[in-house]
Design an enzyme around this catalytic site. Sequence first.
Site, mmCIF file in Angstrom:
data_model
loop_
_atom_site.group_PDB
_atom_site.id
_atom_site.type_symbol
_atom_site.label_atom_id
_atom_site.label_comp_id
_atom_site.label_asym_id
_atom_site.label_seq_id
_atom_site.Cartn_x
_atom_site.Cartn_y
_atom_site.Cartn_z
ATOM 1 N N ARG A 85 16.423 93.607 82.681
ATOM 2 C CA ARG A 85 16.529 93.944 81.252
ATOM 3 C C ARG A 85 17.935 93.586 80.768
ATOM 4 N NH1 ARG A 85 17.944 99.152 78.501
ATOM 5 N NH2 ARG A 85 17.380 98.762 76.334
ATOM 6 N N HIS A 129 21.356 95.512 71.129
ATOM 7 C CA HIS A 129 22.017 96.572 71.897
ATOM 8 C C HIS A 129 23.438 96.722 71.334
ATOM 9 C CE1 HIS A 129 21.868 98.827 75.959
ATOM 10 N NE2 HIS A 129 23.013 99.196 75.385
ATOM 11 N N GLU A 174 18.117 102.339 71.653
ATOM 12 C CA GLU A 174 18.693 103.627 71.269
ATOM 13 C C GLU A 174 19.203 103.690 69.831
ATOM 14 O OE1 GLU A 174 21.650 104.751 74.118
ATOM 15 O OE2 GLU A 174 20.204 104.995 75.711
ATOM 16 N N ASN A 303 15.294 105.834 77.778
ATOM 17 C CA ASN A 303 16.516 105.900 78.570
ATOM 18 C C ASN A 303 16.848 107.361 78.789
ATOM 19 O OD1 ASN A 303 16.575 103.155 78.174
ATOM 20 N ND2 ASN A 303 18.322 103.171 76.764
ATOM 21 N N TYR A 305 19.492 110.206 80.715
ATOM 22 C CA TYR A 305 20.708 110.493 81.473
ATOM 23 C C TYR A 305 20.858 111.976 81.810
ATOM 24 C CZ TYR A 305 21.937 105.690 80.780
ATOM 25 O OH TYR A 305 21.891 104.322 80.811
ATOM 26 N N GLU A 369 16.320 102.754 81.166
ATOM 27 C CA GLU A 369 17.651 103.015 81.726
ATOM 28 C C GLU A 369 17.642 104.382 82.363
ATOM 29 O OE1 GLU A 369 20.962 102.877 78.962
ATOM 30 O OE2 GLU A 369 20.260 100.991 78.091
HETATM 31 C C1 PNW Z 1 23.295 104.325 76.866
HETATM 32 N N1 PNW Z 1 24.876 110.214 74.601
HETATM 33 O O1 PNW Z 1 24.143 104.889 75.920
HETATM 34 C C2 PNW Z 1 23.345 102.839 76.582
HETATM 35 O O2 PNW Z 1 22.087 102.254 76.346
HETATM 36 C C3 PNW Z 1 24.140 102.047 77.556
HETATM 37 O O3 PNW Z 1 24.620 100.886 76.939
HETATM 38 C C4 PNW Z 1 25.233 102.897 78.150
HETATM 39 O O4 PNW Z 1 26.108 102.160 78.959
HETATM 40 C C5 PNW Z 1 24.570 104.017 78.931
HETATM 41 O O5 PNW Z 1 23.676 104.755 78.126
HETATM 42 C C6 PNW Z 1 25.541 104.986 79.582
HETATM 43 O O6 PNW Z 1 26.287 105.673 78.616
HETATM 44 C C7 PNW Z 1 24.279 106.238 75.660
HETATM 45 O O7 PNW Z 1 25.976 110.538 74.101
HETATM 46 C C8 PNW Z 1 25.480 106.650 75.107
HETATM 47 O O8 PNW Z 1 23.968 111.045 74.797
HETATM 48 C C9 PNW Z 1 25.666 107.948 74.760
HETATM 49 C C10 PNW Z 1 24.651 108.876 74.961
HETATM 50 C C11 PNW Z 1 23.442 108.473 75.520
HETATM 51 C C12 PNW Z 1 23.272 107.149 75.875
#
Ligand code: PNW
Length: 463
Positions: A85, A129, A174, A303, A305, A369
């Site tokens: 991707r 992106h 996002e 995505n 996290y 992601e």
């Molecule tokens: C994503 N938050 O960004 C992006 O798609 C990537 O480019 C980035 O490198 C990756 O996550 C890691 O940060 C985010 O604040 C940035 O919740 C901020 C947030 C979530 C995703």
Amino acid sequence: VPVSESDRALIASLPTDFRWGVATSSYQIEGAVDVDGRTPSIWDTFCRVPGAVHEGDNGDIACEHYTRMPEDVALIKELGVDSYRFSVAWPRIQPHGRGPVNPKGLAFYDRLVDELLAKGLDPWLTLYHWDLPQELEDAGGWPARDTAYRFADYSMLVFDALQDRVKNWTTLNEPWCSAMLGYAYGLHAPGKQDFPAAMNAVHHLLLGHGLATQAMRAAAKSPIDLAIVLNAATAYPATDAPEDIAAAHRADGMGARIYLDPLVHGRYPADVVADLGKRGIEFPVQDGDLEIISTPIDVLGLNYYFSQQFSGSDENGRTTDDEGFPISRVLPLGRDKTAMDWEIVPEGFTDLLVRVSKDYPGIPLVVTENGAAFADEADENGFVVDDGRTAYFVSHVAAVAAARQQGADVRGYFAWSLLDNFEWAYGYDKRFGIVRVDYDTQKRTPKKSALWLRDTIRAVRGA
Ligand code: PNW
């Protein structure tokens, strides 16, 4: 890294045709920002704002992927994944944000796609992106309606050139980050702090997605999969108290339903619209917009996290602020954190996938992601024993498998990221790669987590 018996069994339950990939984005890895006709994006500009990015870092060089692309594709192949991707930099394709295609900029992605196909890797292309051409920001950026039409035009230039070889097309990565971090919180480019403008950006991002999706669908000469990628999380209420449940629901409204409901159901969530209305804010919806926005997609990319829990009261037990608006407060769950200070909550991933599959049925999900930043230490050969990151992958891949067992239709998993890269406002300080990049020499060295991924894919496939 000790893997529990239950996680091992969950991961082993993934089907042999499960998709496995790694992900990157243009500005985070390419460098070569003034080469072959590329003009500045909002990120080139934002990086020059004093204090905006950690230590004044920028993407001028990044991972030099623009020149090292064949080597990087060979690396992807070695990792044993089947899909890659990546995103296309709009200012390489249309240096003025409008007008004819810049052939030299397009040629890079043409070569990338050929290189991937030659190695048997499936290209997953993201059109946006976050690197908006600066000229379009100067003309109003995403808060301006015209940007949605510019995006659809740009998308068709790329689609016409690559649809013969690329089968999976993602419009936006996002939109929450583009709208909220970019226009409300000022933490990402273009660095604005204007909440009403951010809500205009939400609508025009969604409209741009819909316009591009319609245009690509109409022009497709063979079956293609169209997608959008959202970042999402599970918003847990801190307790069973009604104000905590309401606070979690509001967080989910602004984080997820504000995108999912118009995309899938063709309407903004009534509670979010009502909350915005109380602040005098309305989405700039014109007749027909929501039909365009809800053009059917084939895949929903998510995505993930971290997750958070929310309280609807402050330290003194008050549930409304001085203006009478309900209070929302993030409370720590008390989990271990990554280097981003994000709590590690794998069950929030399972709960998210199960919930989205249930509330928005019939759309296959792909994890586009998932990954973690940790303070890596490389040995003299550049090797990193990244046990923290590896454990994160173990628990989160297991969480995906658990979601499938609970009925979520998840078809694939992309690790973020292939390489250590430019982590936006954190610059090069935060490393998400499963491959180490030595920024002095540009040497790439797969970390222990990359070896775990390779071995896991092999095991799942029974090879
Ligand atoms: C994503 N938050 O960004 C992006 O798609 C990537 O480019 C980035 O490198 C990756 O996550 C890691 O940060 C985010 O604040 C940035 O919740 C901020 C947030 C979530 C995703």
